[in-house]
Scaffold this motif. Sequence first.
Motif, short mmCIF file in Angstrom:
data_model
loop_
_atom_site.label_atom_id
_atom_site.label_comp_id
_atom_site.label_asym_id
_atom_site.label_seq_id
_atom_site.Cartn_x
_atom_site.Cartn_y
_atom_site.Cartn_z
N ASN A 32 0.98 -1.25 0.22
CA ASN A 32 -0.13 -0.87 -0.37
C ASN A 32 0.67 0.92 0.45
O ASN A 32 2.18 1.34 0.37
N TYR A 35 -1.89 8.03 -2.01
CA TYR A 35 -1.65 8.87 -2.97
C TYR A 35 -2.56 9.80 -2.80
O TYR A 35 -3.97 10.44 -2.60
N ILE A 569 -5.96 4.81 -11.36
CA ILE A 569 -5.15 4.76 -10.63
C ILE A 569 -6.27 4.35 -9.12
O ILE A 569 -6.48 3.88 -8.20
N MET A 570 -7.38 5.35 -9.74
CA MET A 570 -8.85 5.26 -8.84
C MET A 570 -9.44 3.98 -8.96
O MET A 570 -10.12 3.86 -7.46
N ASN A 572 -8.00 1.77 -8.40
CA ASN A 572 -6.73 0.74 -7.28
C ASN A 572 -6.92 1.43 -6.21
O ASN A 572 -6.23 0.82 -4.72
N ILE A 573 -8.41 2.54 -5.88
CA ILE A 573 -8.22 3.02 -4.02
C ILE A 573 -8.47 2.38 -3.69
O ILE A 573 -9.98 1.59 -3.64
N GLU A 574 -8.00 2.09 -2.21
CA GLU A 574 -8.85 0.92 -1.24
C GLU A 574 -9.32 1.91 -0.54
O GLU A 574 -10.54 1.08 0.86
N ASN A 685 -5.52 5.39 -0.20
CA ASN A 685 -4.81 4.74 0.06
C ASN A 685 -4.80 4.22 -1.51
O ASN A 685 -6.04 3.12 -1.69
N TYR A 686 -3.52 3.82 -1.57
CA TYR A 686 -3.48 3.20 -3.10
C TYR A 686 -2.75 1.90 -2.89
O TYR A 686 -2.17 1.92 -2.18
N SER A 688 -0.87 -1.04 -4.98
CA SER A 688 -0.25 -1.68 -5.70
C SER A 688 -0.06 -3.09 -6.16
O SER A 688 0.28 -3.59 -4.49
#
Length: 690
Positions: A32, A35, A569-570, A572-574, A685-686, A688
Amino acid sequence: MISNMKFLPVNFYLFVLLVLSMFSCSKETTWNSIYKVPLASGNLGFSDLSADSSVRSNDSGLIVLEFNKQISLDSLGSILTVPDTVSQRVANLQSLKLEDKELNDTIPLKDLYPQSIFLDGQSVQLPSLEITQATTQNIDVSETFFKEAIFSKGIMKISIFNDLPVGIEVLEFSLKNASNGEVIAKDTFKNIAPSTYQIKSFDLANKKVEGILNGEVSYVKTKASVGNVVVEVNKGIRVKIEVLDLNPISATAVFPAQNLITDVQSIYYDLGGPELTFMALRSGKILIDAVSTIEEEIVLSYDIPYSEDTKRNMQPISIQQNVPPAPPNGISNFQSTYDVGKLTGVSLKDSQQNVFPVPTNTIYNIFSSRMVYSGKMRSISLEDSVLVTFGFVNMVPELAIGNFLTKNYRLIQSNQLSDNKFFGEISLESARVNLLITNSYGIQSELKINEIVGYNSQTKNSVVLSAPALEKTLLIDRASNPPLRPYVLSIPLDQSNSNIKPFLENIPNEISIDASALTAPNGHNDYTDFAFYDSDLTLDLQVEIPMIFNAKNFGFEQRISLEKLDYDIMNNIEGGQLILEAENTLPFDLQSRFVFYNEIGDSLFSLQPIETNSYIASGKIDTQTKKVKESSFSTVLYPMQGWQILLLKKATEVKIRLELNHQDFEKYPVYDTGKLDFQLKGDFNYASKI
């Protein structure tokens, strides 16, 4: 020592490598990261409060909010409507005429006395002759006169010329229709000397005359010659037929050009009260509608002598229209409209310009119609006619002059002040309003303002504006012209002479007015009142509010555009939150709330701070001057759920809703330096993966 080492089998190493490779390939590695992304920024001040307002600063920098709302109480259309007024005229053929014409024919001696052919050209002495056997001569007038006609009036003249070498003692002559032998004319001619003639006249009224006639000599007696005379058998009795002053009931003929009707008339316009002597038109049409049964082309003329047509270099209105010939036993329809030039003037005084009282609402006009010569044989009767409808339609006055008379009007109108959505409570230090009543009519009026109500659509509260000055009946004098100078009456209101402060503290976004007007209360008989197309009676609310106030949950809203987000990116936002960073130089604490919208304007979701007491702090206030001496910085957090983060990808706009509050009851000034600068950021929180 080396010689004492034990070597493991190669198979053991291969096993270890296989196990390691199995573990390394069985699962992805995930970590994590944070972002952060800017979403929006801007600044808001009191210039953003209302689309209807303007903001200025006084000498000390204090903001003064001003707005001017004009309410039209009345317009020309409400006091004057010009109805379509047309007239019908029938152009019939009672005055129909045929041209005067003549035809010559000869009944020769050889037809009267056949034995004379043996003496042709000889010089002999002729005895007296008595011929009792009728001699008939076919006479064709169909090309010269008409093919057929029935007359209501007309004269036929028959002239008998004696071309014989001896005198005629007695001659009986008749003219008959060849088809049925009906007698048209019959008479006895006596004592006609050689080379002379006699004329007889016959009334054609109610007679049917055909184009093929028979001229008949039923009896003739001649005198003996005195000495020898030369005999010419081709000469004899010459007949001249003339038709005069012909008014047919019906005819098949070649008709001459002729006027059918000329009608001078005055068309009255019922204007429902106003008595006008003049109108200049903003627009309008003259309608000409014709239905004809006449087989000739008809020219219609419509003239208004007392007019000035801007399309004709200010010459009087004059219109000509051609109506095509009707087919045999049929009708011809024709309709045309003439667009009157803008500002064309039309007198409504009739033709008698110096008569008193002035004849009003009347257009003097001349209508005429005439039949065109075609040179063709046509069948026309008195039953044929052309029905013409003509007059002004769709008249819109640019200027009207006359007496508008005394009349009561009730004026009720509601007006929106702004599209912005205000809410909350506000307490003002002071307010001033100037009610400006403007009359651009040339008509005096009495105005009674029954009620002015301010309505807040958010709170559903209404406040009636009250002031002693508004309880009176106001005399509104007339404008002057030329040049046009409206009459203006100013009524200043403040908290000393009205309830204007609570009226405005209600934050009305709609103002309605109920008023009564009495036009020409003192009467007018000089016909000089006037009204232009743009004339109106208006009420201007000129509001001036010094920005010294206290607020409780008072606020406004404004939409701003969002920065474009990275979709990958959005996805994978948690989790995460929004952060509002604000610098405030206003003397009020600010509560904030956000509503997000997609590109078609649909609301997606809204956000509030994590804590209910989380707010943007007011600027630091000098307790003596109540001015903001230093800005304050605040950070407000807005938590987001997963579904909100997913919807954020679709958002293109955000509406920021601000509520102004102050903890005490003091009223604070807002200066031109007062504003809110802000930045809205995403803190996510992204996740990866590899």
